[in-house]
Motif scaffolding. Structure first.
Motif, PDB file in Angstrom:
ATOM      1  N   LEU A 273      33.595 -99.177 -87.418  1.00 54.41           N
ATOM      2  CA  LEU A 273      34.352 -99.880 -85.630  1.00 54.41           C
ATOM      3  C   LEU A 273      33.792 -99.495 -84.704  1.00 54.41           C
ATOM      4  O   LEU A 273      32.968-100.335 -84.183  1.00 54.41           O
ATOM      5  N   VAL A 274      33.547 -97.623 -83.676  1.00 51.99           N
ATOM      6  CA  VAL A 274      32.865 -97.469 -82.948  1.00 51.99           C
ATOM      7  C   VAL A 274      31.438 -97.185 -83.005  1.00 51.99           C
ATOM      8  O   VAL A 274      31.041 -98.156 -81.806  1.00 51.99           O
ATOM      9  N   PHE A 275      30.757 -97.819 -83.718  1.00 55.82           N
ATOM     10  CA  PHE A 275      28.929 -97.311 -83.794  1.00 55.82           C
ATOM     11  C   PHE A 275      28.593 -99.091 -83.854  1.00 55.82           C
ATOM     12  O   PHE A 275      28.342 -99.533 -82.784  1.00 55.82           O
ATOM     13  N   ASN A 276      29.605-100.109 -84.651  1.00 50.42           N
ATOM     14  CA  ASN A 276      29.659-101.628 -84.364  1.00 50.42           C
ATOM     15  C   ASN A 276      29.627-102.090 -82.650  1.00 50.42           C
ATOM     16  O   ASN A 276      29.471-103.034 -82.390  1.00 50.42           O
ATOM     17  N   ILE A 277      30.616-101.432 -82.010  1.00 51.41           N
ATOM     18  CA  ILE A 277      31.058-102.268 -80.837  1.00 51.41           C
ATOM     19  C   ILE A 277      29.768-101.588 -79.862  1.00 51.41           C
ATOM     20  O   ILE A 277      29.949-102.009 -79.150  1.00 51.41           O
ATOM     21  N   SER A 278      29.888-100.096 -80.378  1.00 51.37           N
ATOM     22  CA  SER A 278      28.644 -99.295 -79.019  1.00 51.37           C
ATOM     23  C   SER A 278      27.605-100.310 -79.364  1.00 51.37           C
ATOM     24  O   SER A 278      26.958-100.513 -78.342  1.00 51.37           O
ATOM     25  N   VAL A 279      26.796-100.635 -80.561  1.00 49.38           N
ATOM     26  CA  VAL A 279      25.664-101.738 -80.824  1.00 49.38           C
ATOM     27  C   VAL A 279      26.126-103.088 -80.383  1.00 49.38           C
ATOM     28  O   VAL A 279      24.709-103.973 -79.799  1.00 49.38           O
ATOM     29  N   PHE A 280      27.474-103.368 -79.209  1.00 47.01           N
ATOM     30  CA  PHE A 280      27.417-104.976 -79.566  1.00 47.01           C
ATOM     31  C   PHE A 280      27.126-104.964 -77.886  1.00 47.01           C
ATOM     32  O   PHE A 280      27.073-106.157 -77.396  1.00 47.01           O
ATOM     33  N   ALA A 281      26.762-103.900 -77.536  1.00 40.17           N
ATOM     34  CA  ALA A 281      26.942-103.692 -76.007  1.00 40.17           C
ATOM     35  C   ALA A 281      25.235-104.152 -75.533  1.00 40.17           C
ATOM     36  O   ALA A 281      24.633-104.590 -74.966  1.00 40.17           O
ATOM     37  N   ALA A 282      24.310-104.404 -76.379  1.00 39.09           N
ATOM     38  CA  ALA A 282      23.562-104.400 -76.437  1.00 39.09           C
ATOM     39  C   ALA A 282      22.491-105.693 -76.030  1.00 39.09           C
ATOM     40  O   ALA A 282      21.802-105.830 -75.030  1.00 39.09           O
ATOM     41  N   PRO A 283      23.631-106.822 -75.942  1.00 42.45           N
ATOM     42  CA  PRO A 283      23.334-108.594 -75.258  1.00 42.45           C
ATOM     43  C   PRO A 283      23.476-108.239 -74.255  1.00 42.45           C
ATOM     44  O   PRO A 283      23.006-108.926 -74.034  1.00 42.45           O
ATOM     45  N   LEU A 284      24.272-107.179 -73.666  1.00 40.50           N
ATOM     46  CA  LEU A 284      24.569-106.808 -72.289  1.00 40.50           C
ATOM     47  C   LEU A 284      22.761-107.300 -71.838  1.00 40.50           C
ATOM     48  O   LEU A 284      23.083-108.391 -70.409  1.00 40.50           O
ATOM     49  N   GLY A 285      21.824-106.200 -71.662  1.00 38.84           N
ATOM     50  CA  GLY A 285      20.530-105.836 -71.038  1.00 38.84           C
ATOM     51  C   GLY A 285      20.074-107.716 -71.101  1.00 38.84           C
ATOM     52  O   GLY A 285      19.348-107.818 -70.193  1.00 38.84           O
ATOM     53  N   ILE A 286      19.994-107.808 -72.319  1.00 37.13           N
ATOM     54  CA  ILE A 286      19.262-109.476 -71.881  1.00 37.13           C
ATOM     55  C   ILE A 286      20.084-110.869 -71.525  1.00 37.13           C
ATOM     56  O   ILE A 286      19.696-111.211 -70.773  1.00 37.13           O
TER      57      ILE A 286
END
Length: 255
Positions: free
Chosen positions: A139-152
């Protein structure tokens, strides 16, 4: 006759498998160009290393859980295969320095990191607590990578260009997040459901941004290296997962 929760979970999980399968295949044109030109041309390996790790984590979670976990295993097994193929192609055509850094990254995250987590949870944690620990890690791992679209999304607002955030893919990734959210919800599996609420939220925001800026005049061209962050959204489809991916949601683009 009323449909049981397990039946609804199977329906949503099956749909999630189908959509996730297609999203996993989204980078194929990119890797075809890498193969054709015999060069990685500035692309980064990190998104694919992370996507592979995400699939490995969810397979482990599903194997420990056992109950109603087949659909998690099927899509993430495919994710492991396709991400491995992507990485093999990348390693074949990457410059020596980048090839070495990718191998080091794979060893750090996918071998020692994953292996260490595997050993700790197998030998130091037993019973139902083991599943909870693994679930929280996923859960924590995938929530952290969900932040990736913020850059784009930030770049879209700044450049007023949606060239690398196609509406169709944002739409399907959003639908994918919905499928896996309901899959987790009907199984009372909140380790699967919760990350996809974030994927759904980001997907809606991306669609809104696309509608706002689709006809706007771009103000600043995007750099190739920056665009590689987009591929992290594949995790968003692995939150069966992702995810991006993905892996749950973000944006995967063909560059």
């Amino acid at each position: 006759m009323a449909i049981h929760r397990e039946s609804w979970a199977f329906i949503f999980g099956l749909l999630g498998n189908i959509i996730s399968f297609m999203v996993f295949l989204a980078p194929i044109p990119t890797f075809y160009q890498i193969y054709k030109k015999k060069s990685t041309e500035g692309f980064q390996s990190l998104p694919y290393v992370v996507a592979l790790l995400s699939s490995m984590l969810w397979i482990y979670y599903a194997l420990v859980k056992k109950d109603a976990s087949l659909l998690l295993i099927t899509i993430n097994s495919f994710g492991c295969v396709i991400e491995t193929i992507y990485l093999v192609i990348f390693l074949l055509y990457a410059p020596n320095k980048i090839r070495l850094s990718t191998i080091m990254l794979l060893l750090l995250l996918n071998v020692f990191g994953y292996g260490g987590m595997l050993l700790l949870t197998l030998f130091l944690i037993a019973g139902p607590k083991r599943l909870k620990v693994i679930g929280w890690i996923c859960l924590v791992f995938n929530i952290s990578v969900f932040a990736a679209p913020l850059g784009i999304m930030k770049r879209v607002i700044r450049t007023k260009s949606v060239e690398f955030m196609p509406l169709s893919l944002s739409f399907f990734l959003t639908i994918n997040a919905i499928m896996w959210f309901f899959y987790g919800l009907f199984l009372n599996d909140y380790y699967v459901a919760l990350p996809n609420t974030l994927g759904f939220l980001f997907g809606i925001i991306q669609i809104v941004l696309y509608l706002i800026y689709r006809n706007a005049k771009p103000q600043e061209p995007m750099k190739l290296q920056e665009l590689n962050d987009v591929h992290i959204a594949e995790l968003n489809t692995t939150v069966p997962s992702e995810p991006n991916h993905v892996t749950a949601s973000g944006t995967v683009t063909e560059i």
